[in-house]
Structures are given as C-alpha cells and as structure tokens.
Design a protein around this motif. Structure first.
Motif, PDB file in Angstrom:
ATOM      1  N   ILE A 120      -1.538   0.573  -5.236  1.00 59.74           N
ATOM      2  CA  ILE A 120      -1.182  -0.744  -4.706  1.00 59.74           C
ATOM      3  C   ILE A 120      -0.254  -1.402  -5.724  1.00 59.74           C
ATOM      4  O   ILE A 120      -0.609  -1.530  -6.898  1.00 59.74           O
ATOM      5  N   ILE A 121       0.915  -1.814  -5.264  1.00 59.70           N
ATOM      6  CA  ILE A 121       1.808  -2.580  -6.134  1.00 59.70           C
ATOM      7  C   ILE A 121       1.672  -4.055  -5.759  1.00 59.70           C
ATOM      8  O   ILE A 121       1.943  -4.435  -4.615  1.00 59.70           O
ATOM      9  N   GLY A 122       1.242  -4.865  -6.707  1.00 59.68           N
ATOM     10  CA  GLY A 122       1.110  -6.309  -6.486  1.00 59.68           C
ATOM     11  C   GLY A 122       2.234  -7.035  -7.208  1.00 59.68           C
ATOM     12  O   GLY A 122       2.497  -6.768  -8.383  1.00 59.68           O
ATOM     13  N   ILE A 123       2.891  -7.930  -6.505  1.00 62.00           N
ATOM     14  CA  ILE A 123       4.031  -8.640  -7.086  1.00 62.00           C
ATOM     15  C   ILE A 123       3.863 -10.148  -6.856  1.00 62.00           C
ATOM     16  O   ILE A 123       3.640 -10.594  -5.725  1.00 62.00           O
ATOM     17  N   GLY A 124       3.972 -10.899  -7.925  1.00 59.97           N
ATOM     18  CA  GLY A 124       3.946 -12.361  -7.824  1.00 59.97           C
ATOM     19  C   GLY A 124       5.259 -12.901  -8.358  1.00 59.97           C
ATOM     20  O   GLY A 124       5.640 -12.603  -9.488  1.00 59.97           O
ATOM     21  N   VAL A 155       0.850  -1.197   0.000  1.00 62.32           N
ATOM     22  CA  VAL A 155       0.000   0.000   0.000  1.00 62.32           C
ATOM     23  C   VAL A 155       0.887   1.249   0.000  1.00 62.32           C
ATOM     24  O   VAL A 155       1.734   1.405   0.879  1.00 62.32           O
ATOM     25  N   LEU A 156       0.672   2.132  -0.992  1.00 66.59           N
ATOM     26  CA  LEU A 156       1.454   3.377  -1.063  1.00 66.59           C
ATOM     27  C   LEU A 156       0.530   4.573  -1.258  1.00 66.59           C
ATOM     28  O   LEU A 156      -0.568   4.436  -1.820  1.00 66.59           O
ATOM     29  N   TYR A 157       1.019   5.740  -0.835  1.00 63.64           N
ATOM     30  CA  TYR A 157       0.311   7.006  -1.073  1.00 63.64           C
ATOM     31  C   TYR A 157       1.291   7.953  -1.785  1.00 63.64           C
ATOM     32  O   TYR A 157       1.792   8.915  -1.175  1.00 63.64           O
ATOM     33  N   PRO A 158       1.613   7.654  -3.039  1.00 68.08           N
ATOM     34  CA  PRO A 158       2.652   8.424  -3.727  1.00 68.08           C
ATOM     35  C   PRO A 158       2.133   9.759  -4.241  1.00 68.08           C
ATOM     36  O   PRO A 158       0.922   9.986  -4.333  1.00 68.08           O
ATOM     37  N   SER A 159       3.078  10.625  -4.615  1.00 68.03           N
ATOM     38  CA  SER A 159       2.680  11.860  -5.290  1.00 68.03           C
ATOM     39  C   SER A 159       2.250  11.501  -6.715  1.00 68.03           C
ATOM     40  O   SER A 159       2.621  10.444  -7.243  1.00 68.03           O
TER      41      SER A 159
END
Ligand code: BTN
Length: 259
Positions: A143-147, A79-83
């Motif tokens: 949201i960055i999802g990585i598999g 979970v991120l809150y980027p600019s």
C-alpha cells in the motif's frame, strides 16, 4: 456534480490511466486511508484501487508519527500487488510521481529528502508511507500512502509550522486538490507500468535528492549519528560517511539536513 470537488466521479472521470485509479473509493472523513486500503487488499480489490479521504482524523506517518490531513489537502492510499523485485522502487515511484504532479499543476520545482519526503523551499509538503505484506519470497500486497499539503496554512498548525509548507503557501494562490490528485494518479500509472516493464527509477530519484553531499544527522534503530550523506543504492538505502571516516548504510530511518 461540482467539477472541482473531490469525489470518486470527479477523480476517475477522464483519468485515462490503465491501472491506478480504475477503482476510486472516496470517503469524506476517515481515521486513516491506510487501514481501508489494507482491508481492500486483503479482499483482493483490483490492483490500483485508490482510497482517498476528504480529511483524516487519525492519519499516520513514518516512525509512528501522526500525520495531519485537514480538509483541502490530499490523503490517499493505493493498493498494489507488485513483484518482489519492484518493492524497493515503490518509494522512488511515489516520490517521483508527487514531484511530477506538483510540477505539472503549480510549476513549482520540488526536491526529495531521503528517503521520500517532498520538499519545497526546504520544507515538507508531502509525506509518503509504504506498508505491505511482504514475505521472504512473495508479496501479498503493498500500500502506498501519500499525504500532500495542498491548501494547508502552516501558521494554523504550530506543531509543524517550522518544518512544513504547502502548495498554496509556496504558489501564493489556492491550488485545486482535484487537479493534483488526477495528475498524481496519472504519474503513478506511468511509472508503475515502466517499472513492470523493467525500467529503473533509480537515477531520476537519485538526481532529485537534496540529501546527497549534505551534512546530516541520521536516526535509525535508536542510533543517532552525524556525517556526510555520500550515496544512495538501487535498493533505496543511504550511505553516510561518519566523522570518524567509517561508512554506515541505512535502509530506514530519519535524516535531518544540517546544510
Ligand atoms: C510521513 O512523512 O511520515 C508519511 C506520511 C504519510 C501520510 C499519508 S496520508 C494518506 C495515508 N494515510 C495515512 O494515515 N498516512 C498516509
């Protein structure tokens, strides 16, 4: 506590990051970590919260595809809150972090297929999905999802056997998912702090791409065409020179390499 098993404690213990992984939510089995991470973002969970699963039963990929995560592999969402200005760099950040963690843990040397598939020996070992609530002038969350296929045996999955590989398959030995996760979160933390300080990830990402200079078939918005992958932009877009000489720039889509 078994030191080499994935759990919130083993992942967060001694991680040493400033943001990513300060909160870890571990689930033995979930449909998709993306859905849980989205709920966390909507209730404004701490930035860098990691949702990670022992297995996924309804994992999803780009372009409405399914994503398989049997046990022994990695499925996580951050979970991120980027600019707003950082958003186009998130796919670069995620793929570079995966490349770094694979190199650190296995010594293998992955390449990136535009936009963000991580390949070993030309086969996919990691998929990345970035979703978010991005308005014209604000970012509510990303949201960055990585598999990552860590110990997957491609022969056991006929539907992906021709195109997929895994770290253990390429390294010829079992690989610790915990070691890869810890290294991955540390790499993400470093790159995200760099990004927030105004650094560019573009050159490093571009130089890792296997796509440039290759004959490709592009599928984007129900349109399929062939050409040579000519360049990538700082916004993550790909420019392809078509056989008729015209150039087309795509921001999202699928690319097949034709050597
Ligand atoms: C792709 O290559 O199409 C992207 C695959 C992304 C898979 C990851 S696994 C963790 C997270 N949860 C999901 O359901 N998808 C992403």
């Amino acid at each position: 506590m078994n030191e080499d098993v994935l759990s919130a404690g083993t992942i967060a213990g001694g991680l040493g990051t400033r943001l990513i992984g300060q909160q870890v939510l571990y689930y033995p089995s979930v449909a998709s970590t993306m859905d849980i991470a989205r709920e966390e973002a909507l209730r404004r969970a701490t930035e860098g919260t990691v949702v990670i699963a022992g297995e996924q039963t309804g994992g999803r990929g780009r372009l409405q595809r399914a994503w398989l995560t049997p046990k022994g592999n990695i499925a996580l969402s951050v979970v991120l809150y980027p600019s707003l200005s950082a958003v186009p760099s998130l796919i670069m950040l995620a793929s570079l972090a995966v490349v770094g963690s694979i190199r650190n843990v296995t010594g293998l040397d992955p390449r990136i297929k535009w936009p963000n598939d991580v390949l070993l020996n030309g086969r996919k070992t990691c998929g990345i999905l970035v979703e978010g609530d991005v308005r014209s002038d604000t970012v509510n969350h990303a949201i960055i999802g990585i598999g990552v296929n860590v110990n997957l045996r491609p022969d056991d999955f006929p539907e992906i056997q021709a195109t997929a590989t895994s770290l253990s398959h390429e390294a010829g030995r079992p690989v610790s998912p915990l070691a890869v996760v810890k290294s991955l979160l540390a790499e993400m933390d470093r790159l995200y702090l760099d990004l927030n300080r105004g650094a560019s990830l573009y050159e490093e990402w571009r130089d890792r791409l296997v796509t440039l200079g290759q004959k490709v078939r592009v599928t984007a918005r129900n349109l399929t065409f062939d050409g040579i992958a000519e360049s990538v932009g700082k916004d993550g877009s790909l420019t392809v020179r078509r056989t008729d000489g015209s150039a087309v720039t795509v921001v999202a889509g699928d690319v097949t390499l034709h050597g």
